[in-house]
Write a protein that holds these residues in place. Structure first.
Motif, PDB file in Angstrom:
ATOM      1  N   GLU A  81     -10.927   0.068   1.732  1.00  0.00           N
ATOM      2  CA  GLU A  81     -10.193  -1.185   1.549  1.00  0.00           C
ATOM      3  C   GLU A  81      -9.363  -1.521   2.787  1.00  0.00           C
ATOM      4  N   GLU A  82      -8.765  -0.514   3.415  1.00  0.00           N
ATOM      5  CA  GLU A  82      -7.985  -0.748   4.633  1.00  0.00           C
ATOM      6  C   GLU A  82      -8.864  -1.205   5.796  1.00  0.00           C
ATOM      7  N   MET A  83     -10.122  -0.762   5.806  1.00  0.00           N
ATOM      8  CA  MET A  83     -11.061  -1.165   6.861  1.00  0.00           C
ATOM      9  C   MET A  83     -11.793  -2.459   6.509  1.00  0.00           C
ATOM     10  N   SER A  84     -11.359  -3.121   5.450  1.00  0.00           N
ATOM     11  CA  SER A  84     -11.981  -4.374   4.982  1.00  0.00           C
ATOM     12  C   SER A  84     -13.464  -4.190   4.657  1.00  0.00           C
ATOM     13  N   MET A  85     -13.781  -3.066   4.046  1.00  0.00           N
ATOM     14  CA  MET A  85     -15.157  -2.786   3.639  1.00  0.00           C
ATOM     15  C   MET A  85     -15.289  -2.983   2.130  1.00  0.00           C
ATOM     16  N   GLY A  86     -14.949  -4.195   1.694  1.00  0.00           N
ATOM     17  CA  GLY A  86     -15.031  -4.505   0.277  1.00  0.00           C
ATOM     18  C   GLY A  86     -16.435  -4.359  -0.274  1.00  0.00           C
ATOM     19  N   TRP A  87     -17.447  -4.592   0.561  1.00  0.00           N
ATOM     20  CA  TRP A  87     -18.825  -4.454   0.119  1.00  0.00           C
ATOM     21  C   TRP A  87     -19.115  -3.011  -0.295  1.00  0.00           C
ATOM     22  N   ALA A  88     -18.529  -2.040   0.425  1.00  0.00           N
ATOM     23  CA  ALA A  88     -18.749  -0.630   0.091  1.00  0.00           C
ATOM     24  C   ALA A  88     -18.088  -0.288  -1.237  1.00  0.00           C
ATOM     25  N   VAL A  89     -16.880  -0.817  -1.434  1.00  0.00           N
ATOM     26  CA  VAL A  89     -16.187  -0.599  -2.710  1.00  0.00           C
ATOM     27  C   VAL A  89     -16.984  -1.248  -3.844  1.00  0.00           C
ATOM     28  N   GLY A  90     -17.510  -2.438  -3.595  1.00  0.00           N
ATOM     29  CA  GLY A  90     -18.322  -3.127  -4.602  1.00  0.00           C
ATOM     30  C   GLY A  90     -19.593  -2.375  -4.951  1.00  0.00           C
ATOM     31  N   LEU A  91     -20.245  -1.805  -3.938  1.00  0.00           N
ATOM     32  CA  LEU A  91     -21.446  -0.995  -4.204  1.00  0.00           C
ATOM     33  C   LEU A  91     -21.121   0.188  -5.105  1.00  0.00           C
ATOM     34  N   PHE A  92     -19.969   0.830  -4.825  1.00  0.00           N
ATOM     35  CA  PHE A  92     -19.596   1.964  -5.658  1.00  0.00           C
ATOM     36  C   PHE A  92     -19.251   1.518  -7.077  1.00  0.00           C
ATOM     37  N   GLU A  93     -18.627   0.359  -7.207  1.00  0.00           N
ATOM     38  CA  GLU A  93     -18.328  -0.159  -8.547  1.00  0.00           C
ATOM     39  C   GLU A  93     -19.618  -0.389  -9.330  1.00  0.00           C
ATOM     40  N   LEU A  94     -20.622  -0.958  -8.669  1.00  0.00           N
ATOM     41  CA  LEU A  94     -21.923  -1.132  -9.329  1.00  0.00           C
ATOM     42  C   LEU A  94     -22.531   0.217  -9.698  1.00  0.00           C
ATOM     43  N   LYS A  95     -22.380   1.188  -8.814  1.00  0.00           N
ATOM     44  CA  LYS A  95     -22.881   2.545  -9.083  1.00  0.00           C
ATOM     45  C   LYS A  95     -22.245   3.099 -10.350  1.00  0.00           C
TER      46      LYS A  95
END
Length: 153
Positions: A81-95
């Motif tokens: 989140e600090e690196m503005s990688m919301g897409w990575a957080v979103g992928l994990f949420e889908l996982k």
């Protein structure tokens, strides 16, 4: 300890991926295409024998994931989140959501493969097995990509 749990989580994931992929390949391969080649021998297995292995490995995988989850929340998600990688957080949420859906489907998967009347539940078996295979492949690939982005520890 987290690294050991993550490695065990990955190994259980590979075993689950292999068992479910083997079962799905065998289930989808037409009996008319059976020959003597590698693919024919690979798919010429008793599909129902994988049911207990897949069910057990899925539960173990979810339990190991639950043990690793607090470390992910603190050590990986916050930097993403600090690196503005919301897409990575979103992928994990889908996982996470897909894993939960798969866990909910697991009893139906088990029952349709254990029922002796094969013809009656054939379509249900195919649908549930393909959905579980998609979920397991998705979760494995997303977990692998996120692990590579952040590293083991």
């Amino acid at each position: 300890m987290t690294t050991l749990l993550l490695i065990l989580h990955g190994l259980a994931g590979v075993a689950l991926l292999g068992a479910l992929t083997h079962q799905t390949t065998s289930m989808l391969r037409s009996r008319a295409h059976r020959g003597s080649g590698f693919i024919s021998r690979y798919s010429a297995v008793n599909q129902s024998t994988f049911t207990i292995a897949v069910t057990s490995l899925y539960v173990v995988q979810v339990l190991l994931g639950a043990l690793v989850y607090p470390a992910y929340r603190l050590d990986v998600r916050i930097p993403f989140e600090e690196m503005s990688m919301g897409w990575a957080v979103g992928l994990f949420e889908l996982k996470e959501h897909f894993a939960g859906i798969g866990l909910g489907l697991l009893p139906f998967y088990f029952v349709t493969w254990q029922t002796p009347s094969a013809a009656e539940y054939r379509r249900d078996r195919i649908a549930i097995t393909i959905i579980l295979a998609f979920i397991v492949w998705w979760d494995f690939l997303v977990g692998h990509v996120l692990n590579n982005i952040r590293g083991l520890g």
